[in-house]
Design a protein around this motif. Structure first.
Motif, PDB file in Angstrom:
ATOM      1  N   PRO A  45      82.904   8.631-101.223  1.00 12.48           N
ATOM      2  CA  PRO A  45      81.700   8.073-101.846  1.00 12.48           C
ATOM      3  C   PRO A  45      81.357   8.822-103.132  1.00 12.48           C
ATOM      4  O   PRO A  45      81.659  10.005-103.276  1.00 12.48           O
ATOM      5  CB  PRO A  45      80.602   8.304-100.798  1.00 12.48           C
ATOM      6  N   SER A  46      80.706   8.140-104.036  1.00 16.76           N
ATOM      7  CA  SER A  46      80.283   8.776-105.277  1.00 16.76           C
ATOM      8  C   SER A  46      79.338   9.934-104.962  1.00 16.76           C
ATOM      9  O   SER A  46      78.703   9.972-103.900  1.00 16.76           O
ATOM     10  CB  SER A  46      79.565   7.757-106.171  1.00 16.76           C
ATOM     11  N   TYR A  67      78.513   1.977 -99.631  1.00 12.61           N
ATOM     12  CA  TYR A  67      79.852   2.533 -99.780  1.00 12.61           C
ATOM     13  C   TYR A  67      80.903   1.427 -99.802  1.00 12.61           C
ATOM     14  O   TYR A  67      81.853   1.483-100.586  1.00 12.61           O
ATOM     15  CB  TYR A  67      80.120   3.549 -98.672  1.00 12.61           C
ATOM     16  N   ARG A  68      80.735   0.409 -98.975  1.00  6.83           N
ATOM     17  CA  ARG A  68      81.674  -0.726 -99.005  1.00  6.83           C
ATOM     18  C   ARG A  68      81.682  -1.375-100.386  1.00  6.83           C
ATOM     19  O   ARG A  68      82.731  -1.782-100.877  1.00  6.83           O
ATOM     20  CB  ARG A  68      81.323  -1.734 -97.934  1.00  6.83           C
ATOM     21  N   ALA A  69      80.521  -1.447-101.000  1.00  2.43           N
ATOM     22  CA  ALA A  69      80.440  -2.014-102.359  1.00  2.43           C
ATOM     23  C   ALA A  69      81.219  -1.128-103.337  1.00  2.43           C
ATOM     24  O   ALA A  69      81.929  -1.637-104.215  1.00  2.43           O
ATOM     25  CB  ALA A  69      78.985  -2.149-102.792  1.00  2.43           C
ATOM     26  N   GLU A  70      81.108   0.184-103.191  1.00  4.66           N
ATOM     27  CA  GLU A  70      81.859   1.092-104.059  1.00  4.66           C
ATOM     28  C   GLU A  70      83.367   0.944-103.857  1.00  4.66           C
ATOM     29  O   GLU A  70      84.135   1.008-104.813  1.00  4.66           O
ATOM     30  CB  GLU A  70      81.469   2.554-103.791  1.00  4.66           C
ATOM     31  N   LEU A  71      83.783   0.736-102.612  1.00  4.41           N
ATOM     32  CA  LEU A  71      85.213   0.618-102.314  1.00  4.41           C
ATOM     33  C   LEU A  71      85.831  -0.653-102.896  1.00  4.41           C
ATOM     34  O   LEU A  71      87.047  -0.782-102.934  1.00  4.41           O
ATOM     35  CB  LEU A  71      85.448   0.645-100.799  1.00  4.41           C
ATOM     36  N   GLU A  75      88.450   3.276-109.170  1.00 11.76           N
ATOM     37  CA  GLU A  75      89.389   4.234-108.605  1.00 11.76           C
ATOM     38  C   GLU A  75      89.310   4.279-107.087  1.00 11.76           C
ATOM     39  O   GLU A  75      90.306   4.577-106.421  1.00 11.76           O
ATOM     40  CB  GLU A  75      89.201   5.626-109.205  1.00 11.76           C
ATOM     41  N   GLN A  76      88.157   3.962-106.521  1.00 16.33           N
ATOM     42  CA  GLN A  76      88.046   3.973-105.064  1.00 16.33           C
ATOM     43  C   GLN A  76      88.880   2.860-104.442  1.00 16.33           C
ATOM     44  O   GLN A  76      89.534   3.065-103.427  1.00 16.33           O
ATOM     45  CB  GLN A  76      86.576   3.862-104.638  1.00 16.33           C
ATOM     46  N   ALA A  77      88.900   1.685-105.054  1.00 17.21           N
ATOM     47  CA  ALA A  77      89.718   0.582-104.546  1.00 17.21           C
ATOM     48  C   ALA A  77      91.206   0.930-104.646  1.00 17.21           C
ATOM     49  O   ALA A  77      91.985   0.638-103.734  1.00 17.21           O
ATOM     50  CB  ALA A  77      89.413  -0.698-105.311  1.00 17.21           C
ATOM     51  N   PRO A 107      84.890   6.313 -90.827  1.00 16.21           N
ATOM     52  CA  PRO A 107      84.997   5.050 -90.094  1.00 16.21           C
ATOM     53  C   PRO A 107      84.883   3.814 -90.996  1.00 16.21           C
ATOM     54  O   PRO A 107      85.453   2.766 -90.700  1.00 16.21           O
ATOM     55  CB  PRO A 107      83.868   5.090 -89.077  1.00 16.21           C
ATOM     56  N   ILE A 108      84.200   3.963 -92.108  1.00  9.30           N
ATOM     57  CA  ILE A 108      84.073   2.850 -93.044  1.00  9.30           C
ATOM     58  C   ILE A 108      85.426   2.599 -93.718  1.00  9.30           C
ATOM     59  O   ILE A 108      85.857   1.446 -93.855  1.00  9.30           O
ATOM     60  CB  ILE A 108      82.956   3.128 -94.070  1.00  9.30           C
ATOM     61  N   ILE A 109      86.090   3.673 -94.097  1.00 11.51           N
ATOM     62  CA  ILE A 109      87.421   3.538 -94.688  1.00 11.51           C
ATOM     63  C   ILE A 109      88.365   2.876 -93.704  1.00 11.51           C
ATOM     64  O   ILE A 109      89.091   1.937 -94.045  1.00 11.51           O
ATOM     65  CB  ILE A 109      87.967   4.910 -95.136  1.00 11.51           C
ATOM     66  N   VAL A 110      88.358   3.345 -92.460  1.00 11.74           N
ATOM     67  CA  VAL A 110      89.232   2.774 -91.431  1.00 11.74           C
ATOM     68  C   VAL A 110      88.948   1.273 -91.282  1.00 11.74           C
ATOM     69  O   VAL A 110      89.864   0.466 -91.180  1.00 11.74           O
ATOM     70  CB  VAL A 110      89.072   3.515 -90.085  1.00 11.74           C
ATOM     71  N   GLY A 111      87.683   0.908 -91.305  1.00 14.03           N
ATOM     72  CA  GLY A 111      87.313  -0.505 -91.193  1.00 14.03           C
ATOM     73  C   GLY A 111      87.799  -1.359 -92.343  1.00 14.03           C
ATOM     74  O   GLY A 111      88.003  -2.565 -92.196  1.00 14.03           O
ATOM     75  N   GLU A 112      87.994  -0.744 -93.500  1.00 12.35           N
ATOM     76  CA  GLU A 112      88.454  -1.474 -94.682  1.00 12.35           C
ATOM     77  C   GLU A 112      89.972  -1.560 -94.768  1.00 12.35           C
ATOM     78  O   GLU A 112      90.503  -2.279 -95.593  1.00 12.35           O
ATOM     79  CB  GLU A 112      87.898  -0.825 -95.953  1.00 12.35           C
TER      80      GLU A 112
END
Length: 113
Positions: A45-46, A67-71, A75-77, A107-112
């Motif tokens: 996260p930023s 955070y999902r919006a940032e991903l 560079e995060q994507a 867990p958010i990363i894993v979900g994405e």
């Protein structure tokens, strides 16, 4: 392929590629420590979002939304895509230094993925 969640201070499971996904280097861990594996701080996260959240579980749902919006871009994507490639090639453990990994970015990363 499996993606698991762990703490950077835990022992390294055999046959797993570990990826540290925190923006800040963990306290008490020297550079080159074998428990780290790779460091992908670009997916974290930023700084602004991390400081706003402050690991307050009451803010987790809003943190996850932001955070999902940032991903979704920048560079995060790109970093998320790199983690997807690692996961497609074998078992990956995403690690963090936080005391409560369930209320972190992991867990958010894993979900994405």
């Amino acid at each position: 392929m499996s993606v698991t969640i762990g703490r950077v201070y835990d022992d390294v499971p055999p046959g797993v590629t570990r990826v540290l996904v925190d923006r800040l280097w963990p306290r008490g861990i020297r550079k080159g420590d074998p428990r780290i594996g790779q460091w992908c701080k670009a997916v974290a996260p930023s700084t602004q979002l991390r400081q706003w959240y402050g690991h307050d579980p009451a803010k987790f749902d809003e943190f996850a939304r932001r955070y999902r919006a940032e991903l979704g871009g920048g560079e995060q994507a790109q970093a998320l895509a790199e983690i997807r490639e690692l996961a497609a090639a074998g078992d990956v453990e995403l690690v963090t230094a936080t005391k409560d990994p369930d209320h972190s970015e992991v867990p958010i990363i894993v979900g994405e993925l």
